[in-house]
Enzyme design. Sequence first.
Site, mmCIF file in Angstrom:
data_model
loop_
_atom_site.group_PDB
_atom_site.id
_atom_site.type_symbol
_atom_site.label_atom_id
_atom_site.label_comp_id
_atom_site.label_asym_id
_atom_site.label_seq_id
_atom_site.Cartn_x
_atom_site.Cartn_y
_atom_site.Cartn_z
ATOM 1 N N THR A 9 72.599 -52.538 -17.275
ATOM 2 C CA THR A 9 71.256 -51.994 -17.005
ATOM 3 C C THR A 9 71.302 -50.545 -16.565
ATOM 4 O O THR A 9 70.353 -49.804 -16.728
ATOM 5 C CB THR A 9 70.560 -52.802 -15.889
ATOM 6 O OG1 THR A 9 71.376 -52.728 -14.712
ATOM 7 C CG2 THR A 9 70.390 -54.258 -16.286
ATOM 8 N N ASP A 40 90.886 -32.921 -12.463
ATOM 9 C CA ASP A 40 89.620 -33.579 -12.718
ATOM 10 C C ASP A 40 88.593 -33.064 -11.735
ATOM 11 O O ASP A 40 88.910 -32.801 -10.580
ATOM 12 C CB ASP A 40 89.778 -35.094 -12.558
ATOM 13 C CG ASP A 40 90.287 -35.711 -13.847
ATOM 14 O OD1 ASP A 40 89.871 -35.227 -14.920
ATOM 15 O OD2 ASP A 40 91.094 -36.636 -13.785
#
Lengths: 567, 681
Positions: B381, B306
Amino acid sequence: MNKELLGILLIFGSTVLLAIPLGRYLATIYRGDKSWTDFLAPFERLLFRAGGIDANRGMTWQQHLVALLTINMVWFGWALLVLCTQGSLPLNPDHNPSMSPDQAFNTAISFLVNCNLQHYSGESGATYFSQVFCLMFLQFVTAATGMAACVVVFNALKEGTTEKLGNFYNYFVKSITRVLLPLSLALALVLVFQGTPMNWAAKAPIVTVQGDSVNVSRGPAAALIGIKQMGTNGGGFFGVNSAHPLENPTYLTNALENGAIVLIPIAMALAFGFYLGRPRLGWMVFGVMTAGYLLLQVPTVALEMHGNPAIARLGVDQSLGSMEGKEVRVGAAASALWAIQTTVTSNGSVNAMHDSLTPISGMNTLLGMMTNAFYGGVGVGFLNFFVFIIVAVFISGLMVGRTPEFLGKKIEAREMKIAIIIALLHPLLILTGTAMSAHLYAGNPTEYAGWLANPGYHGFSEMLYEYTSSAANNGSGFEGLGDNTPWWNISTGIVMVLARYLPIIGPVAIAGLLARKKFIPESAGTLRVDTATFGVMVFFVIWIIAALAFFPALALGPLAEHFTLYQ
Amino acid sequence: MATKSQSLFQPALVREAVGQAFVKLDPRVMFRNPVMFTVEIGTVVMFFVTIGLLFKPDAAQGSFGYNFTVFFVLFLTLLFANFAEAIAEARGKAQADSLRKTRQDTPANVRQPDGSMVAMSSAQLQKGQVFVVEAGELIPTDGEIIEGLATIDESAITGESAPVIREAGGDKSSVTGGTKVLSDRIVVQVTTAPGESFLDKMIALVEGASRQKTPNEIALTILLAGFTLVFVIVCVTLQPFAEYSKTPIAVASFIALFVCLIPTTIGGLLSAIGIAGMDRALRANVITKSGKAVETAGDIDVLLLDKTGTITIGNRKATHFWPAPGVGMQEFIEQATVSSLTDETPEGKSIVELARDNKVDPAQLRSRLDGAELIKFTAETRSSGVTLGNGTRIRKGAADAIRKLAEAAGNVYHDDVADRVKAVASNGGTPLVVSENDRVLGVVELQDIIKPGIQERFERLRAMGIKTVMVTGDNPLTAKFIAEKAGVDDFIAEAKPEDKMQYIRAEQQLGKLVAMMGDGTNDAPALAQADVGVAMNSGTQAAKEAGNMVDLDNDPTKLIEVVEIGKQLLMTRGTLTTFSIANDVAKYFAIVPALFMVAIPALGALNVMGLKSPQSAILSAVIFNALIIPALVPLALKGVAYKPVGASALLRRNLLIYGLGGVVVPFIGIKIIDLIVGAFL
């Protein structure tokens, strides 16, 4: 430079030079590529049709082995039948008798397994019919059997994953039609021109220069001698083999017969590389084999040319070298060359008496057969070498931190098990055979006095040699051993059978198992097997596994003799 | 975490191992090791021969003292071999125990099936029970979230301070014991029963109860059994040979010859090497589910890594302020800094740092925060910030989130800003947009920082023949940029878990062995498919079940270490086998002349070492044979050093050291021992 040395360098050098193109040619025909001998294809097709064989059918490794063993059984029956009845069969002008059952058993097996151990003398123990239709026939087909098995292994080591490893009969027939027949024919022709008999006539009485009248044996010798040398058979037409003036009349025939011993074995090692399209691999195998061979050959030539100190002490001139048991027309160096080449391969023909070699030379001939992989027999030599490669790959794979793999195939427990059994078999057969005989002799030396011409260390070497020669399917004898008795006939017979078929079955099985495995492409972490480093590894594996086990036995035989002689 | 630099022989461990060395003499245990089992048989025979001599002296067998010495040395050989295995086990156990202790006991609020709440200790939690964790509390044990969403600080295990979001359903549902909930409230179901964690399984493996031989170990045992058998044949047939040659051989000499020739060195150390390999993995904080997994790691051809945490430092850093048109640089930096002063994330901190570098003093800005309200980052948000005392709203967040805010308020989202966002992305960076009262102020460029030294590690991997593949969710442009900069061989951009799976399948089709690291449930199939799947401890239970190793540190670079541990394991076995077998040459030259010299004086020529007498030669050989085992225990435990120099060079090196060394060392060793032993005889 010494003329004798130059002679043997030329013989060996030109053999290697011939073996290179022959190796390429072998790879070509076994791959089924176009070659100039394709004109023989219709003849081969005829044979296949007559035998009801589909030569294009791919066979698994098990099917190969079934085919190989079945056909060998048939030949065994044929050989036994002929040898037991030869006295009443045609082509027997000298009226030689049939063999006793134990001798026929030994001889049939001995020729069936490409060993050619001879507990009889060709002049009196065989007939022309049995020489040609039994013994010579077996010399062709058994050599081809070894080559076919070897090609199965080649085929299995190709890239990719497969079950089918080509067709046994195809490899077998081609080995005869394209390789053994033409090469033996060429050699036989030269022999005929050099004076080797090729006729069906009975013994001829002659009066020698000394005025003695003797009967000289004749017969279809040249034909048999050709394949005897080419197919690492070694079973001579005459009792004393190529030391006989008619079997090996001149220095030229000696050179050619000698070159023929190692020609196909060397070519086979190189063919391995050419067949897989990795010539370096073939050269690695050839390099290791040659290094091992030279390690035995060089001291032998030196010792034989140096003479025997015990005879020198008697005041006999040793400037020609140790000439006891050797032919003057051949000389010490060329005899030493032959002695080692015939033992590192499983040929076993002789042009001098190994019994008379100096002790270390005798040990080297033994070591050649104990390792049995420095060139080795046609086809089977590579098979033996292959087992050592597997062991070497395993140990060195671990040493570089990777699960061992050979040519992209993982070597795992099953392959290891087979390889170890095969590697073990050789010392097992030789040492237990010798041990039983030594035990019998030591228990009652008077009853078995007929066995050993020389008791003591040399007698021990004689027994050791007999079993080593049988286990290596070599067939040469140390002589001096009274070997035509039921004990020797039967015990060496058993050794020969086990030592022939298991070392064929084992490598073919390993290769078959490998062929089925997933192919792993090479990476920077893969251990390359076509390098000198890996070659060194194989070399040491052979010496440590195959030779070290014999150290105590050799110490009691040739080494004890040597240190006593040269004290 | 336990200290990693433990000395090899801690007194407590040695004491335990010495005891175990005697316990392991039990033939039923010894039988597992064919080489040492034959030594045990030889020792027993010697025992009876020695006892027999006590009652009926026999000159042909040598003195009682000599025979007893041979017996004693053989007995020591057995103990040394057992000690090697026992010390390896003791070390592994000690390591696992210390790991277990790091799991602290924390209180848990367990929700009963009837809905009532009970306080329990984490150690009492059973599989299937459900507990509730609120913001600010520690999660008591591993489990799966069944209700709710929370930001969690996993720095206690991962060392990475950026909080992560975990929510019920999906891949990010797993929580690890010892981590802290920062926001919200979650309901978690316990997934492992006490005593059944991977750690417990690993301890069982090390202790030998459930240790199975790996395929390589089996193959090697076959080879060693083969070598043992050859020498059985050699020694048994020697008796009739000696009979023929009229050279009687004493029982002690036979057994000495046999024990010296069979590969006792590697036979005695073999299981210690295997255990030490797992122990080394454990020391690197990797729990392996089988010894085979460690070995396979050494064979890996392709490594899927990764990007985040492996190639780049987990945290991006602010590297540039790009004010929007019409906004002053000073103003932009100030407002961006104000919004980040109370932001504890690495990104926030790096903005403050970058401001300082731009000659803006954050300390002076701190006064503006009086009476301000902090707005935390939430997953919905996707932005955070502050609302100042005067009502000014400063926000920073993902470009599209801020854009939505600005456009909703009717403000323009400048093309220049949009272009800058794109430019930053294609340069391998992450854009962070800052707004003041929904007016876009500018873009802060966050850059991935490639780990220092990572290029060299990839270089090392390449030399081992391993292909590295970077897996990232970034777009191909960013991915390519980072891949090139870090020096990986290939990358998978915008990677979905299925992509990993496909990549692994394709490589395996080519016959390659693939290793990967993963954490999510949708990584589980790929982890199972990979030949070596390392699940992060923070990953979901499914991922951990699917992989064959669990990394307690959640450190993706761990794969590299695991590969080296695997290689070391195989190499240690290979080199010690070579050494053991090469020793035979010298031992032959010590013992064979000793056997025959008296009856056949000419064979004294083989006594190349000039050993004093046949008896001293045989004793020296068996003593050397015994002493070499403990002498090599440290090497067996630490493993042979791996150098990525290519296979052939490595083979040459190891052949020289262990092959040639194996031939030479015993010549010297036996000679020295003979000088000492000879003085006593």
